[in-house]
Write an enzyme that holds these catalytic residues in place. Sequence first.
Site, PDB file in Angstrom:
ATOM      1  CE  LYS A 265      34.663  42.475  45.073  1.00  0.00           C
ATOM      2  NZ  LYS A 265      35.427  41.432  45.716  1.00  0.00           N
ATOM      3  NE  ARG A 300      39.133  39.562  39.722  1.00  0.00           N
ATOM      4  CZ  ARG A 300      37.899  40.055  39.538  1.00  0.00           C
ATOM      5  NH1 ARG A 300      37.417  40.941  40.418  1.00  0.00           N
ATOM      6  NH2 ARG A 300      37.166  39.687  38.521  1.00  0.00           N
TER       7      ARG A 300
END
Length: 320
Positions: A265, A300
Site C-alpha cells: 500500500k 492478505r
Amino acid sequence: MARRYVETLPGGRFRLIERNGGVPVLDRVVTELPDAWADLAAVAARRPSPILPGLPDDRPLVMGVINVTPDSFSDGGDRLRPEDAVAAGEAMLAAGADILDIGGESTRPGASRIPPAEEIARIVPVVAALGRLAPVSVDTRNAATMQAALAAGARIVNDVSGLVHDPAATSVVADAGCPVVLMHMRGTPATMHAHAGYDDVVLDVYDELAERVARAEAAGIARGRIIVDPGIGFAKTGAQNLDLLRRLGVFRGFGLPVLVGASRKRFIGHYGGAAEPKRRMPGSLAAALWAAINGASILRVHDVAETVQALLVWRAIAGR
C-alpha cells in the site's frame, strides 16, 4: 453513553479505554483487570473459531491476492488472462498460501465502477479453476458477482464496503451461510480520500465496524462467520494507517478473526522510500509480521512465498 474498549497488548498487558463522545476519558495500561472489565477482556483474549474446516487455527493464515483487472494499483494487467491468473494462484498455493482472494474490480483510490457482468466474466473462470484446489475468496462489492462466484466454487466473500455498497449483498451472504470479511471504508474508492477525518481513528473505525457487524447479524449472518478488517489504506492517511497497525489489539475486542491487508500500500512506499508498488515487499513483510504479532488471523498479501518464510522464522523464534 460511555463506550469501553480493551486493547490487548503483548506481554499479558491490557489498555483500558473509555470515552464519551469523541475523546477518551480513561486510557491506562494494566496487568490485572478490574472486575468491571473482565468480560470485555475475556472476549479479546478468546481465540477466534476456525474460518473454514480444515484451515489451521494456530497461526495467521496467508491470503494470496489475485487481481484479474487491468487497473489495480500494484499488479493491474499482470493476470488479466484467466490462464495467467490460474497459474499465479497455483504458484501461490505451492508457496504456502492458505486462501486465494480473487477480484475483478479495482478498488484502488480513485477507481471507477465497472458493470457486475464484466466483473463476473473476469473472475468466474479463475474461481472455478482454483476453487477445486483451495479455499477461494471473492473480492467484490456486488451481490450478483458474489452469487456467481459462490456458484463457481468460492467459499468466502470479501467486501471492502462491509456489505453496504449493494443492498442485496447481505441476503446473498446470509443465504449462502459462508464466511464474510467486513472491511471498514468510508465513501467509495473514487471518493474515500475525502473521508479521512476521525476523532480517534482506531476507536472510530472500531465503532463503525461494530455497526456493520450488528447489521450483518440482524440480517441472519451468524457472528461466527464474520471476519473484520480495519481497512488499511481505505479512507485513511498514512499516519492513520500506522495508528491502526500500532493499536491493532483493539480489534481483538470483537472476538472475531481480524484480517489485515497492508501489502504494497501507498503508506508502505511513503515510509519505506519505495515509489513503485512492486518494490514494497520488504516494508510489506514488516507490516505483516507486526500484524501477526499483534493478533491478526489473516494476512492478505501479494508476496506469498516471502510472507510464509517470514512467518515460519518468526514462529520458530517465538517457539510457536
